[in-house]
Design an enzyme around this catalytic site. Sequence first.
Site, mmCIF file in Angstrom:
data_model
loop_
_atom_site.group_PDB
_atom_site.id
_atom_site.type_symbol
_atom_site.label_atom_id
_atom_site.label_comp_id
_atom_site.label_asym_id
_atom_site.label_seq_id
_atom_site.Cartn_x
_atom_site.Cartn_y
_atom_site.Cartn_z
ATOM 1 N N CYS A 160 60.608 -14.980 4.630
ATOM 2 C CA CYS A 160 61.075 -14.183 3.702
ATOM 3 C C CYS A 160 62.581 -13.668 4.205
ATOM 4 C CB CYS A 160 60.379 -13.226 2.888
ATOM 5 S SG CYS A 160 61.031 -12.025 1.405
ATOM 6 N N THR A 186 60.884 -12.531 22.006
ATOM 7 C CA THR A 186 62.147 -13.449 21.486
ATOM 8 C C THR A 186 62.753 -13.569 22.280
ATOM 9 O OG1 THR A 186 61.360 -12.073 19.197
ATOM 10 C CG2 THR A 186 63.779 -12.958 19.504
#
Length: 423
Positions: free
Chosen positions: A359, A69
């Site tokens: 989610c 990331t």
Amino acid sequence: MTYLDHAATTPMRPEALAVYTAVLATTGNASSLHASGRRARRVVEESRESLAAMLGARPSDVVFTAGGTESDNLALKGLYWARRAADPARRRILVSAVEHRAVLDTVDWLGAAQGATVELLEVDGLGLVHPETLEAAIRRDPASVAVVSVMWANSEVGTVQPVARLAAVARRYGVPFHTDAVQAFGQIPVALGGDGPDAITVSAHKIGGPVGVGALVVRRGLVLEPHTHGGGQERDIRSGTLNTAGVAAFAAAATAAGAQAPVEAARLAALRDDLVRRVRQRVPTAVLNGPPLDVPAAGRAARGPGTAGGASTSAAGAFPDGLRRLPGNAHLSFPGCEGDSLLMLLDARGIECSTGSACSAGVARPSHVLLAMGAGEQQARASLRFSLGHTSRATDVDALVEAIGPVVERASRAGALAGTSGG
């Protein structure tokens, strides 16, 4: 426990764990000039050389980070800021519609806060970005493009992109090309090289190294604006005390994965094919997403852009030579079921996998990857990703096959009841 979620993270390899614990037991900051610091620096630089050799890069091209990331953020923000500073007209960022959230959320932020114009590159029904699609997007206004980013292999459906051809398109127009190779590295050949991308993101914990370390491999001469400042480590591109133990274990895991890759890819592909075949025997309605297992040679038909399950159009040359789907990836939809329900029912039986949906704040959302491929929302919600890795065995497939029929039946009943009650 049957672990079928290696794409999320995979157990540390014995070679990496041994190196990790040994280096953790020593003292030394790689930026210090005394003996302990020099020992730590030697560990870092030998690890850098090892990774660079695997990635077809110079050691100085390898910038260590805290993971995939951070590397994606560094590449996209750094290239955008540097390119825009050199020419304020360069504000367009082109990324595929099926990128990981580490890329999509980064470019969304650049659009909202930094004036970037973000354009999503369309994919076909297999999840492929066609070189013609990228060329058309750049050609509309080449001078305005700051950076292009297309992941090497998709993290959900396992589609391997024709990265060399995409990078060649960007290079013709003088646009830097970045790829998130977090899923690809260690499974298939990944390299900067003469014809490769300009920047590559890789991560340790996907290949049997520790969590918390990764790298951005940057072609020499490519200018990035750093987004963290401090001690000037890593060529002043990424300041911060180096994670010496993590870097050493990363290199050890990469060396082990690279040595085993050809044999391991064949082994995992065979396991994967067996998994898909037997699951579909138990659940005939199951749909395999992404490239088929018996992908034809380049030039055969593939579903056109945005038409998953629809009419076929020519895809000549769409696939690169060699692997077209990651060897350990099986992504299946189970019509009439909710992926979250399937996941929890399998988890109750000791089988761990993941859904094809993200989610957020407790609200399940359909997979943006499948939606971009042209799937309907129900199919995008009804998906599971089974991913195999270096500890996977035939018994893992056996356990899944034994459980999947009753689990799908129960999830289907629950879905039918929810539908009749308006839930």
